[in-house]
Motif scaffolding. Structure first.
Motif, PDB file in Angstrom:
ATOM      1  N   THR A 161      -0.644  -0.081  -9.117  1.00 19.17           N
ATOM      2  CA  THR A 161      -0.417  -0.382 -10.497  1.00 19.17           C
ATOM      3  C   THR A 161       0.757  -1.595 -10.275  1.00 19.17           C
ATOM      4  O   THR A 161       1.320  -2.726  -9.099  1.00 19.17           O
ATOM      5  N   LEU A 162       0.398  -2.781 -10.824  1.00 19.43           N
ATOM      6  CA  LEU A 162       1.001  -4.333 -11.683  1.00 19.43           C
ATOM      7  C   LEU A 162       2.711  -3.795 -11.746  1.00 19.43           C
ATOM      8  O   LEU A 162       3.078  -3.452 -12.786  1.00 19.43           O
ATOM      9  N   VAL A 163       3.198  -4.566 -10.816  1.00 22.12           N
ATOM     10  CA  VAL A 163       4.641  -5.030 -11.221  1.00 22.12           C
ATOM     11  C   VAL A 163       5.168  -6.484 -11.931  1.00 22.12           C
ATOM     12  O   VAL A 163       5.597  -6.767 -10.974  1.00 22.12           O
ATOM     13  N   VAL A 164       6.145  -5.971 -12.891  1.00 27.23           N
ATOM     14  CA  VAL A 164       6.579  -7.608 -13.443  1.00 27.23           C
ATOM     15  C   VAL A 164       7.906  -7.163 -13.956  1.00 27.23           C
ATOM     16  O   VAL A 164       8.204  -6.077 -14.687  1.00 27.23           O
ATOM     17  N   PRO A 165       9.075  -7.456 -12.710  1.00 26.94           N
ATOM     18  CA  PRO A 165      10.957  -7.063 -13.315  1.00 26.94           C
ATOM     19  C   PRO A 165      10.833  -7.725 -14.610  1.00 26.94           C
ATOM     20  O   PRO A 165      10.524  -8.986 -15.178  1.00 26.94           O
ATOM     21  N   ILE A 166      11.478  -6.983 -15.161  1.00 28.53           N
ATOM     22  CA  ILE A 166      12.378  -7.496 -16.971  1.00 28.53           C
ATOM     23  C   ILE A 166      13.722  -8.318 -16.362  1.00 28.53           C
ATOM     24  O   ILE A 166      14.503  -7.438 -16.527  1.00 28.53           O
ATOM     25  N   GLN A 167      13.589  -9.715 -16.432  1.00 28.53           N
ATOM     26  CA  GLN A 167      14.882 -10.366 -16.847  1.00 28.53           C
ATOM     27  C   GLN A 167      14.565 -10.926 -18.246  1.00 28.53           C
ATOM     28  O   GLN A 167      14.961 -10.500 -18.887  1.00 28.53           O
ATOM     29  N   ASP A 168      13.562 -11.451 -19.098  1.00 29.51           N
ATOM     30  CA  ASP A 168      13.238 -11.993 -20.338  1.00 29.51           C
ATOM     31  C   ASP A 168      12.690 -10.038 -20.724  1.00 29.51           C
ATOM     32  O   ASP A 168      11.141 -11.039 -20.377  1.00 29.51           O
ATOM     33  N   PRO A 169      12.767  -9.817 -21.762  1.00 28.36           N
ATOM     34  CA  PRO A 169      11.395  -8.863 -22.247  1.00 28.36           C
ATOM     35  C   PRO A 169      10.029  -9.946 -22.536  1.00 28.36           C
ATOM     36  O   PRO A 169       9.319  -9.168 -22.157  1.00 28.36           O
ATOM     37  N   GLN A 170      10.200 -10.322 -23.318  1.00 24.99           N
ATOM     38  CA  GLN A 170       9.029 -11.209 -23.842  1.00 24.99           C
ATOM     39  C   GLN A 170       8.034 -12.125 -22.855  1.00 24.99           C
ATOM     40  O   GLN A 170       6.819 -11.699 -22.458  1.00 24.99           O
ATOM     41  N   GLY A 171       9.448 -12.945 -21.724  1.00 24.27           N
ATOM     42  CA  GLY A 171       7.962 -13.000 -20.771  1.00 24.27           C
ATOM     43  C   GLY A 171       8.126 -12.517 -19.810  1.00 24.27           C
ATOM     44  O   GLY A 171       6.695 -12.439 -19.707  1.00 24.27           O
TER      45      GLY A 171
ATOM     46  N   TRP B  68       0.713  -1.264   0.125  1.00 25.24           N
ATOM     47  CA  TRP B  68       0.269   0.061   0.112  1.00 25.24           C
ATOM     48  C   TRP B  68       1.088   1.430  -0.156  1.00 25.24           C
ATOM     49  O   TRP B  68       0.278   2.573   0.502  1.00 25.24           O
ATOM     50  N   HIS B  69       2.057   1.457  -0.487  1.00 26.69           N
ATOM     51  CA  HIS B  69       2.840   2.253  -1.035  1.00 26.69           C
ATOM     52  C   HIS B  69       3.590   2.165  -2.388  1.00 26.69           C
ATOM     53  O   HIS B  69       3.769   0.819  -2.342  1.00 26.69           O
ATOM     54  N   MET B  70       4.556   2.567  -2.520  1.00 29.13           N
ATOM     55  CA  MET B  70       5.350   2.086  -3.623  1.00 29.13           C
ATOM     56  C   MET B  70       6.508   2.201  -3.317  1.00 29.13           C
ATOM     57  O   MET B  70       7.226   2.132  -1.901  1.00 29.13           O
ATOM     58  N   PRO B  71       6.624   1.051  -4.292  1.00 23.27           N
ATOM     59  CA  PRO B  71       8.167   0.169  -3.434  1.00 23.27           C
ATOM     60  C   PRO B  71       9.221   0.845  -3.408  1.00 23.27           C
ATOM     61  O   PRO B  71       9.565   1.887  -4.666  1.00 23.27           O
ATOM     62  N   SER B  72      10.579   0.801  -2.776  1.00 24.74           N
ATOM     63  CA  SER B  72      11.898   1.573  -2.827  1.00 24.74           C
ATOM     64  C   SER B  72      12.606   0.647  -3.850  1.00 24.74           C
ATOM     65  O   SER B  72      13.797   0.346  -4.405  1.00 24.74           O
ATOM     66  N   THR B  73      12.142  -1.411  -3.707  1.00 27.71           N
ATOM     67  CA  THR B  73      13.023  -2.530  -4.411  1.00 27.71           C
ATOM     68  C   THR B  73      12.097  -3.442  -4.695  1.00 27.71           C
ATOM     69  O   THR B  73      11.295  -3.163  -4.691  1.00 27.71           O
ATOM     70  N   ILE B  74      13.012  -3.490  -5.283  1.00 27.26           N
ATOM     71  CA  ILE B  74      11.945  -5.187  -5.806  1.00 27.26           C
ATOM     72  C   ILE B  74      13.231  -6.315  -6.424  1.00 27.26           C
ATOM     73  O   ILE B  74      14.161  -6.186  -6.444  1.00 27.26           O
ATOM     74  N   HIS B  75      13.086  -7.273  -6.129  1.00 23.98           N
ATOM     75  CA  HIS B  75      13.859  -7.993  -7.129  1.00 23.98           C
ATOM     76  C   HIS B  75      12.800  -9.318  -7.411  1.00 23.98           C
ATOM     77  O   HIS B  75      13.387  -8.617  -8.568  1.00 23.98           O
ATOM     78  N   THR B  76      12.647 -10.224  -8.083  1.00 25.68           N
ATOM     79  CA  THR B  76      12.247 -11.077  -9.078  1.00 25.68           C
ATOM     80  C   THR B  76      10.445 -11.514  -8.951  1.00 25.68           C
ATOM     81  O   THR B  76      10.106 -11.866  -9.654  1.00 25.68           O
ATOM     82  N   ASP B  77       9.913 -10.632  -7.508  1.00 22.85           N
ATOM     83  CA  ASP B  77       8.598 -11.032  -8.274  1.00 22.85           C
ATOM     84  C   ASP B  77       8.139 -10.109  -8.644  1.00 22.85           C
ATOM     85  O   ASP B  77       8.576  -9.200  -8.479  1.00 22.85           O
TER      86      ASP B  77
END
Length: 135
Positions: free
Chosen positions: A65-75, A26-35
């Motif tokens: 906001t839904l966030v997906v880390p980009i490891q593989d652009p197509q994925g 319920w706040h903007m994240p400051s870090t993200i890993h692979t989740d």
């Protein structure tokens, strides 16, 4: 009467039903890993009240906001599109947020994709705008 807390609790429970979303904040994240995560920045939440006679209609507008880390652009793109549809379907199928909104409903009224950097990680992101109404 319903409250803002009812909406927050309802969205928490609703987003938890989507297995691909690993964290809800319920706040903007400051870090993200692979989740994959979904956050709602409460600082941006909007409120309106309108009166008709002795009835007050409350409207809360939230930006999720839904966030997906980009490891593989197509994925990342494929995951974003799939989870986006799951979020839209979940809200459409449960507009009363698990009966937490006893005198109203919620809906997604618009959305837009973008890229977002969290920490030093580039992510594919999709912002949903929801409106929750109650009397």
């Amino acid at each position: 009467m319903n409250t803002y807390a009812d909406i927050v609790a309802g969205y928490d429970a609703l987003f938890a039903t989507i297995p691909a979303i690993k964290r809800v904040l319920w706040h903007m994240p400051s870090t993200i890993h692979t989740d994959v995560l979904l956050y709602t920045d409460e600082v941006l939440t909007e409120y309106e009240a309108t009166e008709a006679g002795q009835v007050v209609k409350h409207l809360w507008r939230m930006f999720h906001t839904l966030v997906v880390p980009i490891q593989d652009p197509q994925g990342a793109k494929d995951a974003l599109v799939s989870i986006r549809e799951q979020v839209l379907t979940a809200v459409r199928n449960d507009p009363r947020l698990g009966n937490r909104l006893t005198t109203g409903y919620t809906r997604i009224v618009r959305g837009a994709g973008r890229y977002e950097t969290i920490g030093e990680i580039t992510c594919a992101a999709y912002e949903f705008v929801s409106e929750s109404f109650f009397k």
